[in-house]
Scaffold this active site. Structure first.
Site, mmCIF file in Angstrom:
data_model
loop_
_atom_site.group_PDB
_atom_site.id
_atom_site.type_symbol
_atom_site.label_atom_id
_atom_site.label_comp_id
_atom_site.label_asym_id
_atom_site.label_seq_id
_atom_site.Cartn_x
_atom_site.Cartn_y
_atom_site.Cartn_z
ATOM 1 N N GLY A 256 18.966 28.140 32.341
ATOM 2 C CA GLY A 256 19.525 29.426 32.747
ATOM 3 C C GLY A 256 20.622 29.278 33.796
ATOM 4 N N ASN B 181 13.874 39.003 38.378
ATOM 5 C CA ASN B 181 12.781 38.039 38.384
ATOM 6 C C ASN B 181 11.745 38.303 39.470
ATOM 7 O OD1 ASN B 181 15.360 37.226 39.642
ATOM 8 N ND2 ASN B 181 14.164 35.558 40.514
ATOM 9 N N THR C 14 25.746 14.751 24.636
ATOM 10 C CA THR C 14 24.794 14.606 23.539
ATOM 11 C C THR C 14 23.696 15.658 23.655
ATOM 12 O OG1 THR C 14 25.256 12.269 23.406
ATOM 13 C CG2 THR C 14 23.170 13.002 22.432
ATOM 14 N N CYS D 8 8.439 32.996 54.878
ATOM 15 C CA CYS D 8 7.777 31.724 55.170
ATOM 16 C C CYS D 8 7.659 30.830 53.946
ATOM 17 C CB CYS D 8 6.394 31.986 55.735
ATOM 18 S SG CYS D 8 6.424 33.103 57.138
HETATM 19 C C1 LIG Z 1 16.861 35.724 36.510
HETATM 20 C C2 LIG Z 1 16.970 34.234 36.474
HETATM 21 N N1 LIG Z 1 18.159 33.653 36.263
HETATM 22 C C3 LIG Z 1 18.286 32.322 36.204
HETATM 23 C C4 LIG Z 1 17.217 31.471 36.354
HETATM 24 C C5 LIG Z 1 17.429 29.987 36.292
HETATM 25 O O1 LIG Z 1 16.988 29.457 35.088
HETATM 26 P P1 LIG Z 1 16.691 27.896 34.932
HETATM 27 O O2 LIG Z 1 15.458 27.643 35.712
HETATM 28 O O3 LIG Z 1 16.502 27.668 33.479
HETATM 29 O O4 LIG Z 1 17.876 27.160 35.473
HETATM 30 C C6 LIG Z 1 15.949 32.027 36.584
HETATM 31 C C7 LIG Z 1 14.768 31.156 36.763
HETATM 32 O O5 LIG Z 1 14.093 31.158 37.776
HETATM 33 C C8 LIG Z 1 15.829 33.439 36.639
HETATM 34 O O6 LIG Z 1 14.646 34.020 36.863
HETATM 35 S S1 FES Z 2 7.274 30.165 58.589
HETATM 36 FE FE1 FES Z 2 7.015 32.240 59.041
HETATM 37 S S2 FES Z 2 5.152 32.262 60.135
HETATM 38 FE FE2 FES Z 2 5.484 30.167 59.738
#
Ligand SMILES: Cc1ncc(COP(=O)(O)O)c(C=O)c1O
Ligand code: FES
Lengths: 127, 402
Positions: B71, B151, B237, B325
């Site tokens: 992606g 995502n 390839t 975090c």
């Molecule tokens: C919305 C979105 N775009 C792009 C990617 C990247 O895809 P890839 O992990 O195949 O490089 C992700 C994956 O986490 C995604 O969620």
């Molecule tokens: S990294 Fe945020 S509390 Fe530790």
């Protein structure tokens, strides 16, 4: 990513809670990642008789809080003042680099609690 | 211990039919698809068959599909390739604040190369305002790049409407469909999509394989130079095992889509309702219905996501979080920030994404374990004991970004 020691303190944190009528309370927060640590002290004859903490933060933040309470419980104020953030991290077998600055603030919270205790002592003596 | 995988938006297991097919292309049908001999011809046949399988899932023509390493590469290739080939027509790009970093960082890079980018804001549900999109279009706009499904929060963006506008204004539309491809219907003609990115590992194919759909007739500058594979758009390839695996997984996804949508929507809603019912001070991030089947994102106030993930992991549950975090950069999720969610609430975000292997028992298990973990973490949280309703006001004014 975390050492066994960190995971141990994270999953079985020592001294969680609050102390009513604490001799001193210290809180630090990290503006960047937004975590908060609060430490409560019960001091008698210059000795930390009891210590409790409450923490809002990641695994490292909870583990360092727990570790610092364990390190200074029963110690004198002066001994507690010598504990550094670095020493806490070392006692935990180290922390991931990203966490060294963000989550490693437990000793700071402890020192603030001691400061608070000392301030209260002073103001008490005026009364 | 029971193990429950609820991180399908991060990646998926390779399904057994696909694994079996792929293995054959590693060990037996291993030829270079460009070779003239039988080994080569067999590999070529696999590649072209996969191209048809993928094209038919989005109603494209096989010759409009170009295989990539995933992606990320497809996003880079689509955006950089289009603007470089059309820079004589303009230098303005429109995208959103909630894109994946594969799009955002590519746009940032192009800003350094003299292009101008508008990052559209989003509402509380991570959706864009069509009026704002129209207003952002300029004389020199050459590309609109907007994701189909986000995502992190699962919001489905109105691609058909966006495509209509892009078509009227004669601007190319690229859609990052990595999270929607194979999960909800896509028709590149009906939606007026000119370029589209997809990735194999989100739909039960191996990692490191993806594709770019490029509408016939659209000029694209290549990112790579070398052999004449993929009609020179993407030399190198071919990853034949990955390609055939991706092809089969796309075909199977298409066949199963209708049933899976119904099943995953049911499981998703059960999980959302269960969490909101059982855990006080929890909220759903994103829209209740306009979201990908199987996608759940909630915020559990007064606790932090990484510690939550660690505790879930100890109970065998795999999930993810938008907490600062967990990000490595220690910045909270840019998507939650763009939605106007305050730092503290973003900190306690939890993403649970379901897929083929998810069952009703998995949902029940999470609903049993999660409330206990939240309670344990809240009992450690200095924010929780002072839990009064006016606390909420404090939060809404604290680190609000919009
Ligand atoms: C919305 C979105 N775009 C792009 C990617 C990247 O895809 P890839 O992990 O195949 O490089 C992700 C994956 O986490 C995604 O969620
Ligand atoms: S990294 Fe945020 S509390 Fe530790």
């Amino acid at each position: 990513m975390y050492t066994d020691k960190v995971m141990d303190h994270f999953s079985n944190p020592r001294n969680v809670g609050e102390i009513e009528k604490a001799s001193g309370v210290g809180e630090v927060g990290n503006a960047k990642c937004g975590d908060i640590m609060r430490i409560y002290l019960d001091v008698e004859d210059n000795i930390i008789k009891d210590i409790k903490f409450k923490t809002f933060g990641c695994g490292a933040a909870i583990a360092t809080s727990s570790m610092v309470t364990e390190m200074v419980k029963g110690k004198t104020i002066d001994e507690a003042l010598e504990v550094t953030n670095k020493a806490v991290a070392k006692a935990l077998g180290g922390l991931p680099p990203a966490k060294m600055h963000c989550s490693n603030l437990a000793a700071d919270a402890l020192h603030k609690a001691i400061e608070d205790y000392k301030k209260k002592l002073k103001s008490d003596s005026y009364n | 211990m029971r193990r429950v995988y609820m991180d399908h938006s991060a990646t998926t297991p390779v399904r057994s039919e696909v694994a079996q097919l792929v293995t054959g292309y590693f060990t037996e049908t291993f030829g270079n698809a460009s070779s003239v001999h039988a080994y080569g011809r067999e590999a070529r046949k696999g590649v072209e068959n996969a191209r048809e399988q993928i094209a038919s899932l989005i109603k494209a023509k096989p010759e409009e599909i170009f295989f990539t390493s995933g992606g990320t590469e497809a996003d880079n290739m689509a955006i950089i390739g289009t603007v470089m080939a059309n820079r004589d027509k303009g230098k303005h790009i429109i995208t959103t604040q909630i894109e994946h970093h594969a799009v955002l960082d590519t746009c940032k890079y192009l800003e350094g190369q003299g292009f101008e980018v508008t990052y559209l804001p989003v509402d509380d549900y991570a959706n864009i305002d069509i009026g704002q999109l129209k207003a952002a279009i300029r004389e020199d706009t050459i590309l609109i790049s907007i994701m189909h499904v986000n995502n992190e929060v699962g919001t489905i963006l109105p691609i058909k409407e966006i495509g209509q506008i892009a078509k009227e204004k004669n601007i190319f539309l690229h859609v990052d469909a990595v999270q929607s491809f194979g999960k909800i219907p896509i028709d590149v003609n009906e939606m007026n999509i000119d370029l589209l990115s997809a990735s194999g590992h989100k739909i039960y194919a191996p990692k490191g394989i993806g594709c770019l759909y490029l509408r016939k007739g659209i000029k694209l500058s290549p990112l790579f130079f070398g052999g004449s594979q993929e009609r020179k758009r993407r030399p190198g390839t071919e990853n034949v095992p990955g390609i055939v695996g991706f092809g089969l997984s796309a075909e199977l996804a298409g066949k199963e889509m209708e049933v899976e949508i119904i099943r995953l929507t049911g499981l998703r809603d059960k999980l959302i309702n269960g969490i909101l019912e059982k855990i006080p001070e929890s909220q759903l991030n994103g829209n209740r219905t306009n979201r990908l089947p199987g996608h759940v994102n909630v915020s559990l106030r007064y606790i932090e996501g990484e510690s939550l993930l660690l505790m879930l992991d100890m109970k065998g549950i795999a999930a993810s979080s938008g907490s600062a975090c967990t990000s490595g950069s220690l910045d909270p999720s840019h998507v939650l920030m763009a939605m106007g969610i305050c730092h503290e609430v973003a900190h306690g975000s939890l993403r649970l994404t379901l897929g083929k292997i998810s069952t009703e028992e998995d949902i029940n298990y999470v609903l049993e374990v999660l409330p206990e973990i939240v309670e344990k973490l809240r009992s450690m949280s200095p924010l929780f004991n002072s839990m009064e309703i006016d606390n909420r006001e404090e939060c809404s004014t604290c680190t609000l970004t919009k």
